[in-house]
Design an enzyme around this catalytic site. Structure first.
Site, PDB file in Angstrom:
ATOM      1  CG  HIS A 204     -17.046 -32.874 -21.447  1.00 34.81           C
ATOM      2  ND1 HIS A 204     -16.361 -33.251 -22.589  1.00 34.81           N
ATOM      3  CD2 HIS A 204     -16.672 -31.585 -21.218  1.00 34.81           C
ATOM      4  CE1 HIS A 204     -15.623 -32.232 -23.027  1.00 34.81           C
ATOM      5  NE2 HIS A 204     -15.786 -31.209 -22.202  1.00 34.81           N
TER       6      HIS A 204
ATOM      7  CG  ASP B 131     -18.225 -16.090 -21.882  1.00 34.93           C
ATOM      8  OD1 ASP B 131     -19.280 -15.534 -22.213  1.00 34.93           O
ATOM      9  OD2 ASP B 131     -18.159 -17.050 -21.099  1.00 34.93           O
TER      10      ASP B 131
ATOM     11  CG  PHE C 194     -14.142 -20.931 -13.815  1.00 40.82           C
ATOM     12  CD1 PHE C 194     -14.032 -19.966 -14.809  1.00 40.82           C
ATOM     13  CD2 PHE C 194     -14.541 -22.208 -14.180  1.00 40.82           C
ATOM     14  CE1 PHE C 194     -14.328 -20.258 -16.128  1.00 40.82           C
ATOM     15  CE2 PHE C 194     -14.838 -22.518 -15.495  1.00 40.82           C
ATOM     16  CZ  PHE C 194     -14.729 -21.538 -16.464  1.00 40.82           C
TER      17      PHE C 194
ATOM     18  CD  GLU D 246     -13.771 -28.110 -22.037  1.00 39.65           C
ATOM     19  OE1 GLU D 246     -14.912 -28.578 -22.263  1.00 39.65           O
ATOM     20  OE2 GLU D 246     -13.600 -26.985 -21.546  1.00 39.65           O
TER      21      GLU D 246
ATOM     22  CB  SER E 207     -15.423 -36.499 -23.768  1.00 41.35           C
ATOM     23  OG  SER E 207     -16.539 -35.891 -23.156  1.00 41.35           O
TER      24      SER E 207
END
Ligand code: FAD
Length: 283
Positions: free
Chosen positions: A260, A103, A210, A12, A10
Site C-alpha cells: 500500500h 489523530d 512525520f 493512498e 493500492s
C-alpha cells in the site's frame, strides 16, 4: 503466509485543501490509474477539516472508473452522521473502508476525544453487516502511544475480533520489523492479511518530522545517507527509489500479501517503484 493468494496493490491520497491541490491530484490520479491499482484509498481528517473533501474525492474518482476506499473515523462525529456517510458510500458502490481512530490535527491539542478503532469496526459491522470489507491500521514499529509491543498487538487483535478483514501497516524501512511483527501477530492468533504500508522517500525534512510523530523508525544508516543529500532533491529521490524498491522486493519475496503506497499526492516515485517491481494488476 500463503503467497498463492492474490496480492493487493493500492495507493493512498489525502484530500487537497485548495483548488490548485485538487487540480494537481486529478493529474496524479490520472497517471497512477494507468498502473491499475486494486484501489485508491483517501484519508479522513478526523479533526473535521477534510471530512467533506474525502467524500468528494472518493465519489469523483469512483465515477471516473477507479476503485475507491474511503478512510473513516468517529473523530467527534455523531453516530447518525457516520450512518449517513456509510449509506452514501454503499449507494455509490463502495465496498471497502479503512476504519481508524484518527489523530487530532497538529495545533488542536486534545480538542477531540477519539474513540478507539475497534469501536468503529464494531459499529460498522453492527449497522451494515458484511456490506464492507474493513481494513484497519497496525504498527510494526509500534504505535507511539502504546504502552508495550504486547498491548499494541492485543489492541490490534481487538480490531480483528470486532470484524476487520485485513490490515495496512504504518510505514517502516526495516523489513525485519515487518516480518517479526507478522510472525508475532500469527502467534497471537491474528491471521488476516497484513499489507505493508510503503512511504516513498521524496523529502527528508518532511519524512523526519512525520516519522518522529507517528513512531515510524528511520534506521540510522538511512537517516545519515538521506541527510547527506542536503539540497540535492533529485539525488535524494533517486536514492529513495532504489532503497524503497529493494524494501518492496524483500517484502514480496518474503510473502507480503501486497503493498500500500502512501503517495503523499505525488506520482513519480510511486510510478517508478511500481514499474521497477513489474507489478501486474491481479498480483
Ligand atoms: P487504535 O487502533 O484505536 O489505537 C490507537 C492507540 O490506542 C494504540 O496505541 C493502541 O495500542 C491503543 N489502544 C487501542 N485500544 C485501546 C484500549 N481499549 N485501551 C487503551 N489503549 C488502546 N489518521 C487520520 O487522522 N486519518 C486517516 O485517514 C488515517 N489513515 C491511516 C491509514 C493507515 C494505514 C495508518 C497506519 C494510519 C492512518 N492514520 C490516519 C493515522 C492513525 O489515525 C493514527 O495512527 C492513530 O493515532 C491511531 O489510529 P488507529 O486506528 O490505529 O487506532
Amino acid at each position: 503466509m500463503n503467497t498463492a493468494k492474490k496480492r493487493n496493490f493500492s495507493v493512498e491520497f489525502f484530500p487537497p485543501r485548495s483548488e490548485a491541490g485538487k487540480t494537481k491530484l486529478n493529474e496524479v490520479h490520472r497517471k497512477l490509474a494507468l498502473l491499475k491499482p486494486d484501489f485508491f484509498s483517501v484519508t479522513y481528517g478526523a479533526g473535521g477539516t477534510t471530512k467533506q473533501g474525502t467524500k468528494e474525492i472518493v465519489l469523483q474518482y469512483s465515477n471516473e472508473g477507479s476503485t475507491l476506499v474511503p478512510h473513516l473515523s468517529f473523530g467527534g462525529t455523531e453516530d447518525r452522521e457516520i450512518l449517513t456517510l456509510l449509506a452514501e458510500y454503499k449507494d455509490a458502490g463502495i465496498n471497502r473502508l479503512v476504519a481508524l481512530r484518527g489523530d487530532n490535527p497538529s495545533g488542536m491539542g486534545a480538542a477531540i476525544q477519539h474513540r478507539y478503532a475497534n469501536e468503529l469496526v464494531e459499529f460498522i459491522r453492527k449497522e451494515t453487516g458484511e456490506t464492507f470489507h474493513i481494513e484497519v491500521a497496525c504498527y510494526p514499529d509500534i504505535h507511539p502511544e502504546s504502552k508495550s509491543y504486547t498491548s499494541d498487538v492485543s489492541h490490534f487483535k481487538n480490531k480483528v475480533s470486532a470484524g476487520a478483514n485485513s490490515a495496512i501497516t504504518q510505514y517502516f524501512y526495516n523489513p525485519d520489523s515487518y516480518f517479526r511483527f507478522v510472525d508475532y501477530c500469527a502467534g497471537q492468533g491474528i491471521t488476516i492479511p497484513i499489507v505493508p504500508g510503503i512511504m516513498p522517500i521524496t523529502n527528508y525534512a518532511n519524512l523526519a518530522r512525520f516519522s518522529g510523530s507517528c513512531g515510524a523508525e528511520i534506521p540510522q544508516w538511512l537517516d545519515k545517507r538521506l541527510t547527506g543529500f542536503g539540497d540535492d532533491t533529485e539525488g535524494l529521490k533517486s536514492f529513495g527509489i532504489d532503497v524503497v524498491t529493494r524494501l518492496c522486493e524483500q517484502l514480496l519475496e518474503g510473502g507480503a500479501p501486497g503493498l500500500h503506497f502512501y503517495s503523499m499526492n505525488l506520482a513519480s516515485s510511486v510510478n517508478q517503484i511500481w514499474k521497477n517491481l513489474s507489478i501486474k494488476n491481479g498480483g
